[in-house]
Design a protein around this motif. Structure first.
Motif, PDB file in Angstrom:
ATOM      1  N   MET D 194       4.612  -2.110  12.070  1.00  0.00           N
ATOM      2  CA  MET D 194       3.397  -1.764  10.800  1.00  0.00           C
ATOM      3  C   MET D 194       2.213  -2.460  11.107  1.00  0.00           C
ATOM      4  O   MET D 194       2.178  -3.539  11.845  1.00  0.00           O
ATOM      5  N   SER D 195       1.048  -2.005  10.773  1.00  0.00           N
ATOM      6  CA  SER D 195      -0.275  -2.957  11.172  1.00  0.00           C
ATOM      7  C   SER D 195      -0.689  -3.655   9.767  1.00  0.00           C
ATOM      8  O   SER D 195      -0.112  -3.506   8.670  1.00  0.00           O
ATOM      9  N   CYS D 196      -1.463  -4.490  10.120  1.00  0.00           N
ATOM     10  CA  CYS D 196      -2.117  -5.163   8.987  1.00  0.00           C
ATOM     11  C   CYS D 196      -2.570  -4.231   7.851  1.00  0.00           C
ATOM     12  O   CYS D 196      -2.260  -4.780   6.756  1.00  0.00           O
ATOM     13  N   ILE D 197      -3.247  -3.291   8.229  1.00  0.00           N
ATOM     14  CA  ILE D 197      -3.512  -2.381   6.740  1.00  0.00           C
ATOM     15  C   ILE D 197      -2.338  -1.789   6.146  1.00  0.00           C
ATOM     16  O   ILE D 197      -2.075  -2.152   5.017  1.00  0.00           O
ATOM     17  N   ASP D 198      -1.241  -1.427   7.134  1.00  0.00           N
ATOM     18  CA  ASP D 198       0.059  -1.067   6.511  1.00  0.00           C
ATOM     19  C   ASP D 198       0.649  -2.113   5.391  1.00  0.00           C
ATOM     20  O   ASP D 198       1.108  -1.742   4.406  1.00  0.00           O
ATOM     21  N   LEU D 199       0.633  -3.293   6.081  1.00  0.00           N
ATOM     22  CA  LEU D 199       1.374  -4.274   5.450  1.00  0.00           C
ATOM     23  C   LEU D 199       0.391  -4.813   4.032  1.00  0.00           C
ATOM     24  O   LEU D 199       0.998  -5.102   2.957  1.00  0.00           O
ATOM     25  N   ALA D 200      -0.818  -4.960   4.254  1.00  0.00           N
ATOM     26  CA  ALA D 200      -1.721  -5.438   3.092  1.00  0.00           C
ATOM     27  C   ALA D 200      -1.537  -4.293   1.878  1.00  0.00           C
ATOM     28  O   ALA D 200      -1.427  -4.605   0.825  1.00  0.00           O
ATOM     29  N   VAL D 201      -1.561  -3.321   2.421  1.00  0.00           N
ATOM     30  CA  VAL D 201      -1.665  -2.224   1.210  1.00  0.00           C
ATOM     31  C   VAL D 201      -0.082  -2.061   0.666  1.00  0.00           C
ATOM     32  O   VAL D 201       0.317  -1.882  -0.331  1.00  0.00           O
ATOM     33  N   ALA D 202       0.986  -2.110   1.546  1.00  0.00           N
ATOM     34  CA  ALA D 202       2.415  -1.834   0.998  1.00  0.00           C
ATOM     35  C   ALA D 202       2.744  -3.192   0.138  1.00  0.00           C
ATOM     36  O   ALA D 202       3.522  -2.810  -0.880  1.00  0.00           O
ATOM     37  N   LEU D 203       2.295  -4.291   0.262  1.00  0.00           N
ATOM     38  CA  LEU D 203       2.774  -5.262  -0.327  1.00  0.00           C
ATOM     39  C   LEU D 203       1.770  -5.526  -1.526  1.00  0.00           C
ATOM     40  O   LEU D 203       1.683  -6.579  -2.213  1.00  0.00           O
ATOM     41  N   ASN D 204       0.724  -4.822  -1.763  1.00  0.00           N
ATOM     42  CA  ASN D 204      -0.345  -5.053  -2.653  1.00  0.00           C
ATOM     43  C   ASN D 204       0.506  -4.998  -4.065  1.00  0.00           C
ATOM     44  O   ASN D 204      -0.177  -5.774  -5.095  1.00  0.00           O
ATOM     45  N   PHE D 205       1.314  -4.432  -4.199  1.00  0.00           N
ATOM     46  CA  PHE D 205       2.184  -4.578  -5.314  1.00  0.00           C
ATOM     47  C   PHE D 205       2.400  -5.728  -5.781  1.00  0.00           C
ATOM     48  O   PHE D 205       2.473  -6.024  -7.296  1.00  0.00           O
ATOM     49  N   LEU D 206       2.771  -6.634  -5.132  1.00  0.00           N
ATOM     50  CA  LEU D 206       2.736  -8.283  -5.370  1.00  0.00           C
ATOM     51  C   LEU D 206       1.520  -8.673  -6.138  1.00  0.00           C
ATOM     52  O   LEU D 206       1.749  -9.676  -6.900  1.00  0.00           O
ATOM     53  N   ALA D 207       0.368  -8.491  -5.718  1.00  0.00           N
ATOM     54  CA  ALA D 207      -0.966  -8.853  -6.281  1.00  0.00           C
ATOM     55  C   ALA D 207      -1.309  -7.866  -7.954  1.00  0.00           C
ATOM     56  O   ALA D 207      -1.973  -8.495  -8.550  1.00  0.00           O
ATOM     57  N   ALA D 208      -0.586  -6.775  -8.024  1.00  0.00           N
ATOM     58  CA  ALA D 208      -1.035  -6.001  -9.056  1.00  0.00           C
ATOM     59  C   ALA D 208       0.082  -5.744  -9.954  1.00  0.00           C
ATOM     60  O   ALA D 208       0.332  -4.515 -10.497  1.00  0.00           O
ATOM     61  N   ASP D 209       0.612  -6.787 -10.441  1.00  0.00           N
ATOM     62  CA  ASP D 209       1.908  -6.778 -11.255  1.00  0.00           C
ATOM     63  C   ASP D 209       2.836  -5.620 -11.425  1.00  0.00           C
ATOM     64  O   ASP D 209       3.302  -5.182 -12.092  1.00  0.00           O
ATOM     65  N   GLY D 210       3.075  -5.576 -10.164  1.00  0.00           N
ATOM     66  CA  GLY D 210       4.087  -4.385  -9.712  1.00  0.00           C
ATOM     67  C   GLY D 210       3.580  -3.092  -9.365  1.00  0.00           C
ATOM     68  O   GLY D 210       4.318  -2.331  -9.129  1.00  0.00           O
ATOM     69  N   HIS D 211       2.437  -2.721  -9.643  1.00  0.00           N
ATOM     70  CA  HIS D 211       1.993  -1.008  -9.395  1.00  0.00           C
ATOM     71  C   HIS D 211       1.742  -1.212  -7.997  1.00  0.00           C
ATOM     72  O   HIS D 211       0.838  -1.839  -7.305  1.00  0.00           O
ATOM     73  N   ALA D 212       2.422  -0.034  -7.347  1.00  0.00           N
ATOM     74  CA  ALA D 212       2.181   0.299  -5.968  1.00  0.00           C
ATOM     75  C   ALA D 212       1.172   1.272  -5.983  1.00  0.00           C
ATOM     76  O   ALA D 212       1.563   2.787  -6.234  1.00  0.00           O
ATOM     77  N   ARG D 213       0.027   1.205  -5.487  1.00  0.00           N
ATOM     78  CA  ARG D 213      -1.257   2.161  -5.576  1.00  0.00           C
ATOM     79  C   ARG D 213      -0.970   3.161  -4.795  1.00  0.00           C
ATOM     80  O   ARG D 213      -1.089   4.373  -5.216  1.00  0.00           O
ATOM     81  N   ALA D 214      -0.165   2.937  -3.484  1.00  0.00           N
ATOM     82  CA  ALA D 214      -0.225   4.519  -2.631  1.00  0.00           C
ATOM     83  C   ALA D 214       1.029   5.225  -3.308  1.00  0.00           C
ATOM     84  O   ALA D 214       0.933   6.471  -2.975  1.00  0.00           O
ATOM     85  N   MET D 215       1.785   4.724  -3.826  1.00  0.00           N
ATOM     86  CA  MET D 215       2.902   5.408  -4.580  1.00  0.00           C
ATOM     87  C   MET D 215       2.267   6.136  -5.925  1.00  0.00           C
ATOM     88  O   MET D 215       2.986   6.999  -6.378  1.00  0.00           O
ATOM     89  N   GLY D 216       1.296   5.591  -6.346  1.00  0.00           N
ATOM     90  CA  GLY D 216       0.922   5.887  -7.617  1.00  0.00           C
ATOM     91  C   GLY D 216       2.051   5.671  -8.857  1.00  0.00           C
ATOM     92  O   GLY D 216       1.688   6.241  -9.794  1.00  0.00           O
TER      93      GLY D 216
END
Lengths: 307, 307, 307, 307
Positions: D194-216
């Motif tokens: 995975m790239s830096c972009i992949d990982l930053a996006v994939a784990l953003n749910f940890l910053a966003a109270d569990g909401h995974a933006r890419a999954m909606g």
């Protein structure tokens, strides 16, 4: 001497009922705790027995003496680059010390040490388990000795802890062959079914300066014999080597099948067997038999190590 | 025999220059690494010496044999409630094992074990250091033996690691007396200055079924003698007990002052001394002398433990 | 907020009766397990209390925060040459790790680490115990705070394990002063008797970027404050730092006297106290109070570390 | 913000040349130590990048965050019966602690812990490696993410140490499935490229109270998010969790592929990557980038855990 062995047997029987049969594999858990056998094999060729001396049992860790002897024959002193020869002070299957010491086991009589020794034999022989069975037959003069397949299968199924040790040594580069093959060979040797008579005769070379009577030839040199006896004295009884040296004072090796072989250098070997073990994994009644044996040996004028 | 000992001395001298003098306390660091002495004391009362056999040196851990013998005399087998008798497998001053095992040291020949043994003597005697000096004098027949005050002061000043072990045992309730008094007594005994002759004679009771010739009386029972020899075999050479048993095969105890005493049960004691030590804390040249001694003993028809 | 704290107090009281009062020294064993106090000190200067918030108790390991703060003030980052700042993963008084890591304690919140930190203060101040008492008074604005001599004497009498750690560090050259003086200073600080109010106010500088309100001045820099909070988060709750971070998510430090101080950076400090401890040495009821406090803080819009 | 990230990238580049690329498996040893990428994914959906942010690399131990998250989703708090959540204080692949604690790993971010977590997933899913690849794709919104078969094969070939840990846990009954299958699944997840972009996006749910933006959709609950962040804070940086908390103060997880992901709760995730590692196995340049990032975040008014 025959009546003396019978007397020891009678007195050691009072310890039956103490201790517990090994339960880590089902095949061993079914042993009858009431069995007790004794066999003495003298350098002169006499054999004295009492009780269940002809019943084959699983030799388990007593196999480590055979494995070590064979590896010293094939690899000589270079073996000590792979394994130490000092007491471990830790349980026989501890990984902490093995990890702290970079995958070099403390001595050839803890499991990890015996596995490294076995790795050397796997490198040296075409079909190691068959070779080990063959050596056991020739040393004891009993051509019907077999590897107990049921015990072997049970050991294999419950191999996790030994596999952990083997993989840890592999990680440190101290195992040349595949873990699975080494373990299979190791378990095969531990699963040899031999009687007190078989073992007393087979290991008599340790009392006879290396001469194996049943083979009619010198099996190892006198110096090597003394060295193996030294390792048995300092490391042969699991965590209780010091206790045993203090109480009995003979080089010895025990197995969780309940057998213990002891050596009276220059005179004889003795094998006692009874399945119920103490907390250190040594047979309660067999230990007591050896204690009684040692106590009475001295006044008979027999020169004993440490006594 | 005299020429034989002289020959061993000459051959062991080739090892001078190897190893390093103990440096953990200044008083020991000043020893001359070129010294080498040997003394043999037979059960028949003969004395054979070579080299610096009359020079007093700091007996250090050899004191542990004296301490153990006295504690077994005063407290008997109850001593083993306080200290084990199995090899430790750890450096002689390790705290990790002592902590894991609730403050009960593995055996009386690691520092923590000797400190517990000393605690028993502090409870038993009015002026323990004086008592120990007195026993050393009577056993060796040399009334001029002294505690070296300079060594004692140096040990005391650098007591931190032993104090750590002592306080840890105190924390587990395994020390009855004050740490300072116990350590002072322990260091006093280690600071005894004795020669090879003194030590070979003083510990000859271990070869003579407990009979102390210089005292003209039985010092301990034959059974106790054998048991002390057993502990020397399994635990007497720091971390190298297994190596030493493998190479030499005699009960022995070494000290960082460079001395090693070994026992040929039923025959004699030998003390060799040379200050430079190997990585295990055992004298390089003294070990070699004992190795040569053991090698030649067997062909002479002397029955040896483990050989 | 006042009623909120009272509500938390009422709910946390349901845990009274669980856990056990510390018994390793008699002086602590006599505490009443039914006491429960809570005090909150906000950066704005408000104080909210419930239950036994004014009762002085033995701060014990909470003293380690004071000791660390003072040592970082006097010695700066060079302090980390003497002590690490990573979690230990071992009981707070373990010697095995300290030995394996050459006498450098894992972090300043295990006993060995706090003793090294104290050694730095003994080097820096003329009368360290008096200095520590003085700092506690000035930080809390309570001039009547005292060192409890009975607790101090009891700690001293039962000092064996801490003495073992101190001597071990001394052996590795990681203690400059005499063990006895360092321990006396360390025990003096642990024996400070302070109330929930005293502690919440005294440590409010950790929530207020280093500004100590009662002193009317900046006590440490904002950067240092954040770093001390970081160490409290990873190492503040004995062996349960991970559990506590998982459940509560605030930097905190507990003591076996039953007190726990937690920090809400930028907002407030809270101190809860109740003497009965769980198996990790943390107060059962005080922990529960902090858990309830943290649960309700988030919805109130308070920004919390790790939440 | 874009120029700020670029500035951090430029400054962190000065650390290139320090550290060493992981060499325990050949596939990783060939990485170019001069690469440095940074990607920031904000909760608002913005993406800021600098350097090699689009280059896929082996995520290695960062996979442990994915594995833990999935196991908590499928097994909830019962997971903690199998694995602890406190820092280990030992190297990430130590067996000594695992043995002492009866096969229960200290936390899910040491290898043994991640292997137990994987065992739970092997029990839960039909084709675990495929499932993990699928989750990585959906969380990052990048359908081309692949398991690197070359890395996977290399991990498998050098599996000895992980196999030792797995068999040890199996011996203690803490692994339900076959060691080989569990290891294969574990290595598959570690071998995700995975790239830096992949990982930053994939784990953003940890910053966003569990909401995974890419999954909606909400991937996990806010409470679970906080708890995972807490474990990252106390255990995420191998042996240097305390150091990292002290210097950076953000929940983070690093991998020996050179990547580190950090979380600013409520705001954003950041992933930095550069292959050369320090002695603790953490990327030198990526760590420095995160340190610079954290230093400048505070003055910008961003509320940060522990800062």
């Amino acid at each position: 001497m025959q009546s003396w062995i019978e007397d020891i047997h009678a007195r050691a029987r009072t310890r039956l009922g103490q201790g517990r049969v090994a339960s880590y594999i089902p095949a061993l858990a079914q042993q009858d705790p009431e069995r007790l056998g004794i066999a003495v094999s003298t350098n002169a060729g006499e054999l004295y027995t009492a009780g269940d001396a002809e019943t084959p049992f699983s030799i388990q860790s007593i196999a480590k003496v055979l494995l070590l002897t064979l590896a010293l024959r094939t690899h000589g002193e270079t073996l000590w680059q792979r394994v130490g020869l000092n007491p471990s002070g830790m349980p026989f299957n501890s990984l902490a010390q093995l990890e702290a010491e970079q995958g070099k086991p403390r001595n050839p009589f803890i499991n990890a040490g015996a596995i490294v020794v076995t790795d050397r034999l796997v490198s040296a022989f075409a079909t190691p388990p068959k070779h080990l069975q063959d050596v056991a037959r020739r040393l004891s003069g009993n051509a019907s000795i077999l590897i107990d397949d049921r015990v072997l299968a049970s050991e294999w199924q419950h191999r996790s802890r030994n596999a952990a040790a083997a993989y840890l040594m592999k990680a440190f580069g101290n195992l040349d062959n595949e873990v699975d093959e080494v373990l299979h060979t190791y378990f095969s040797c531990c699963a040899l079914a031999m009687s007190c008579i078989d073992l007393a005769v087979a290991l008599n070379f340790l009392a006879a300066d290396g001469h194996a009577r049943a083979m009619g030839e010198r099996f190892v040199s006198p110096g090597l014999t003394r060295r193996i006896n030294a390792i048995m004295t300092t490391c042969g009884m699991y965590d209780a080597a010091g206790d045993f040296a203090y109480r009995v004072g003979l080089p010895a090796k025990s197995g969780v099948g309940g057998g213990i072989v002891a050596v009276v250098p220059g005179r004889m070997t003795i094998c006692a067997w009874s399945p119920a073990l103490d907390g250190n994994g040594n047979s309660v009644a067999a230990q007591h038999a050896l204690e009684l044996f040692a106590e009475e040996l001295a006044p008979l004028g027999v020169s004993m190590p440490l006594r």
